[in-house]
Design a protein around this motif. Structure first.
Motif, PDB file in Angstrom:
ATOM      1  N   THR A 196       2.349  76.308 -27.369  1.00  0.00           N
ATOM      2  CA  THR A 196       3.118  74.985 -26.836  1.00  0.00           C
ATOM      3  C   THR A 196       2.376  73.711 -27.458  1.00  0.00           C
ATOM      4  OG1 THR A 196       3.794  75.989 -24.952  1.00  0.00           O
ATOM      5  CG2 THR A 196       4.127  73.468 -24.999  1.00  0.00           C
ATOM      6  N   LEU A 197       3.342  73.146 -28.303  1.00  0.00           N
ATOM      7  CA  LEU A 197       2.812  71.758 -29.153  1.00  0.00           C
ATOM      8  C   LEU A 197       2.935  70.622 -28.027  1.00  0.00           C
ATOM      9  CD1 LEU A 197       3.660  72.429 -32.649  1.00  0.00           C
ATOM     10  CD2 LEU A 197       1.784  73.133 -31.702  1.00  0.00           C
ATOM     11  N   ARG A 198       1.834  69.887 -27.884  1.00  0.00           N
ATOM     12  CA  ARG A 198       2.126  68.794 -26.743  1.00  0.00           C
ATOM     13  C   ARG A 198       0.708  67.652 -27.286  1.00  0.00           C
ATOM     14  NH1 ARG A 198       0.151  72.947 -23.058  1.00  0.00           N
ATOM     15  NH2 ARG A 198       2.164  72.938 -22.273  1.00  0.00           N
ATOM     16  N   PRO A 199       0.941  66.584 -26.540  1.00  0.00           N
ATOM     17  CA  PRO A 199      -0.125  65.494 -26.872  1.00  0.00           C
ATOM     18  C   PRO A 199      -1.513  66.031 -26.595  1.00  0.00           C
ATOM     19  CG  PRO A 199       1.747  64.379 -25.671  1.00  0.00           C
ATOM     20  CD  PRO A 199       1.986  65.798 -25.564  1.00  0.00           C
ATOM     21  N   GLY A 200      -2.244  65.599 -27.577  1.00  0.00           N
ATOM     22  CA  GLY A 200      -3.686  66.109 -27.433  1.00  0.00           C
ATOM     23  C   GLY A 200      -4.002  67.407 -28.624  1.00  0.00           C
ATOM     24  N   VAL A 201      -2.877  68.280 -28.798  1.00  0.00           N
ATOM     25  CA  VAL A 201      -3.120  69.326 -29.845  1.00  0.00           C
ATOM     26  C   VAL A 201      -3.043  69.011 -30.911  1.00  0.00           C
ATOM     27  CG1 VAL A 201      -1.978  71.442 -30.415  1.00  0.00           C
ATOM     28  CG2 VAL A 201      -1.854  70.821 -27.821  1.00  0.00           C
ATOM     29  N   ALA A 202      -3.955  69.491 -31.811  1.00  0.00           N
ATOM     30  CA  ALA A 202      -4.031  69.377 -33.194  1.00  0.00           C
ATOM     31  C   ALA A 202      -4.124  70.802 -34.175  1.00  0.00           C
ATOM     32  CB  ALA A 202      -5.412  68.865 -33.505  1.00  0.00           C
ATOM     33  N   GLY A 203      -3.738  70.566 -35.405  1.00  0.00           N
ATOM     34  CA  GLY A 203      -3.787  71.830 -36.314  1.00  0.00           C
ATOM     35  C   GLY A 203      -2.581  71.761 -37.083  1.00  0.00           C
ATOM     36  N   ASP A 204      -2.429  72.724 -38.105  1.00  0.00           N
ATOM     37  CA  ASP A 204      -1.490  72.632 -39.040  1.00  0.00           C
ATOM     38  C   ASP A 204      -0.103  72.928 -38.777  1.00  0.00           C
ATOM     39  OD1 ASP A 204      -2.123  75.363 -38.524  1.00  0.00           O
ATOM     40  OD2 ASP A 204      -2.440  75.980 -40.499  1.00  0.00           O
ATOM     41  N   ASP A 205       0.072  73.664 -37.297  1.00  0.00           N
ATOM     42  CA  ASP A 205       1.370  73.836 -36.913  1.00  0.00           C
ATOM     43  C   ASP A 205       1.782  72.522 -36.404  1.00  0.00           C
ATOM     44  OD1 ASP A 205      -0.575  73.708 -35.125  1.00  0.00           O
ATOM     45  OD2 ASP A 205       0.195  75.268 -33.651  1.00  0.00           O
ATOM     46  N   VAL A 206       1.085  71.578 -35.918  1.00  0.00           N
ATOM     47  CA  VAL A 206       1.612  70.306 -35.619  1.00  0.00           C
ATOM     48  C   VAL A 206       1.910  69.589 -36.790  1.00  0.00           C
ATOM     49  CG1 VAL A 206       0.679  67.972 -34.693  1.00  0.00           C
ATOM     50  CG2 VAL A 206      -0.041  69.938 -33.657  1.00  0.00           C
ATOM     51  N   GLU A 207       1.159  69.679 -37.891  1.00  0.00           N
ATOM     52  CA  GLU A 207       1.757  69.017 -39.159  1.00  0.00           C
ATOM     53  C   GLU A 207       3.052  69.690 -39.614  1.00  0.00           C
ATOM     54  OE1 GLU A 207      -0.298  67.862 -43.670  1.00  0.00           O
ATOM     55  OE2 GLU A 207      -1.119  69.657 -42.455  1.00  0.00           O
TER      56      GLU A 207
END
Length: 428
Positions: free
Chosen positions: A180-191
């Motif tokens: 699950t992508l939410r505020p505070g998560v980082a990584g290439d999936d966020v990009e």
């Protein structure tokens, strides 16, 4: 006798009569091979040289001498020059034009409901694949409510399938969302998510690997447009990620079915050519190798090798003898190498969606060689070959030649007196 050592005149000259030291092992090489039903320019060479020998035998060239170097009363009636050129021998193999091997899209049984202004009880933040195992509970598994038609093309943002009216769109990327992508998560999936949001027209964030409040607001705007609950979070299964646009090959379920299984299969949108290359021809291909595709209507298209798979086959097959149902003999299955080619111009393929095609690969190239038309060859009475030319005195004579590669209706020649621009006789 190998395909590269056969003489071109139907057996009139023995292979040992030809000096192979000057041709790097290319004597009698075919101009074009064919697998598995192989046809070669060697056959053309044989046929034309037999014709040339027949011309010599019947005296079509007036005053023909009986031995090399003997003056003749007249020269050849028609001539062609000795050319300095590059000869390329090719192999033609069978290929299949289509959209490639389909891959399967698996549904996420989220059980989410469309956003109707009420409390959805968790919305898209709920993990996909949630299924209590109660197959009678459509509320748990969800119901498939929509699928694209077979043959449809899906682009970024298009709906891949719907569960309980919950649209699952296509996004472009190299790997699926796995958390699950939410505020505070980082990584290439966020990009990956942010790149897609930007391409779909959403803004207020920086495309990077940080999921910020700006990213969350863009996600809420996106969810609103999809008529989904605006949570500002993206769970696995909320989108299907693929490397680019896709063409639907086959529906694997239907509206009304329980979600959670296979939704559909799809392929890329560009037509490609697939080849099962026979053992022994592996050296002809590597990534980037150019090839010519021969279409059923006689047209051609240029292609490039983009993928080479793992060899298959080559195993001994069972059966044969009295225990075989078909009565055949057992044997070894021929090993093949799967090769995929990308066609440069899809327009060149016309309207063909699926077809058997020829794939023409370069097998050997000889640069800066002297060559004459194959039908310029004359079989010598004692073996070997010669060409006919006119001397300074206007009289005709034969010049013995050594043969090299055959390609494109020409043959590489060498020998004393053979030079670029020399006119040699050919049949009318």
């Amino acid at each position: 006798m190998t395909a590269q050592q056969q003489e071109p005149a139907g057996g009139r000259a023995k292979a040992e009569d030809t000096d192979s030291s000057d041709t790097d092992g290319a004597l009698g090489g075919a101009g074009r091979g064919r697998h598995p039903l192989r046809t070669s320019l060697l056959v053309l060479a044989a046929a034309t040289a037999v014709g040339a020998a027949g011309v010599a035998a019947t005296g079509a060239f007036p005053g023909q001498a009986k031995s090399a170097g003997t003056p003749r009363a007249t020269g050849p009636q028609k001539t062609a020059p000795v050319e300095r050129t590059t000869l390329t021998r090719t192999e033609t193999v069978d290929g299949t034009l289509g959209f490639g091997t389909p891959t399967t899209v698996q549904q996420a049984a989220t059980g989410n409901q469309p956003d109707d202004g009420g409390d959805s009880g968790g919305g898209s933040a709920q993990q996909p694949g949630r299924n209590t195992g109660n197959s009678n509970s459509s509320q748990e598994a969800g119901i498939v409510t929509w699928l694209p038609e077979e043959g449809a093309t899906l682009s970024r943002g298009d709906t891949v399938y719907s569960v309980d009216e919950h649209k699952v769109p296509l996004l472009y990327g190299s790997k699926p969302f796995y958390r699950t992508l939410r505020p505070g998560v980082a990584g290439d999936d966020v990009e990956t998510l942010e790149k897609n949001l930007a391409e779909l027209g959403y803004s207020g964030f920086t495309v990077d690997e940080e999921f910020t409040s700006g990213t969350a607001q863009a996600v809420r705007d996106w969810q609103d447009d999809l008529h989904r609950e605006a949570t500002g979070e993206v769970a696995p299964g909320d989108a299907v990620v693929a490397s680019g646009a896709r063409r639907v090959a086959e529906q694997r379920t239907s509206p009304g079915a329980l979600a959670g299984g296979e939704a559909l299969t799809w392929t890329g949108t560009d037509r490609i050519v697939e080849v099962e290359l026979e053992a022994g021809l592996e050296s002809l291909v590597e990534k980037g190798t150019k090839a010519t595709i021969g279409l059923p209507d006689g047209g051609t298209a240029q292609a490039e090798v983009t993928d080479i798979g793992t060899p298959s086959g080559g195993q001994e097959t069972s059966g044969g003898g009295q225990g075989s149902e078909d009565g055949g003999d057992g044997g070894a299955e021929e090993a093949t190498l799967p090769v995929e080619l990308k066609v440069g111009s899809q327009q060149k393929l016309g309207r063909y969606q699926a077809a058997s095609v020829d794939v023409i690969l370069k097998a050997q190239t000889r640069e800066d060689v002297l060559a004459v038309p194959v039908n310029a060859l004359l079989a010598e009475p004692g073996g070997g070959y010669a060409v006919e030319t006119r001397g300074a005195d206007g009289r005709s004579r034969r010049i013995p030649v050594r043969l090299g590669m055959f390609a494109d209706g020409k043959v590489e020649v060498s020998g004393t007196g053979i030079e670029e621009g020399l006119d040699v006789g050919v049949p009318r």
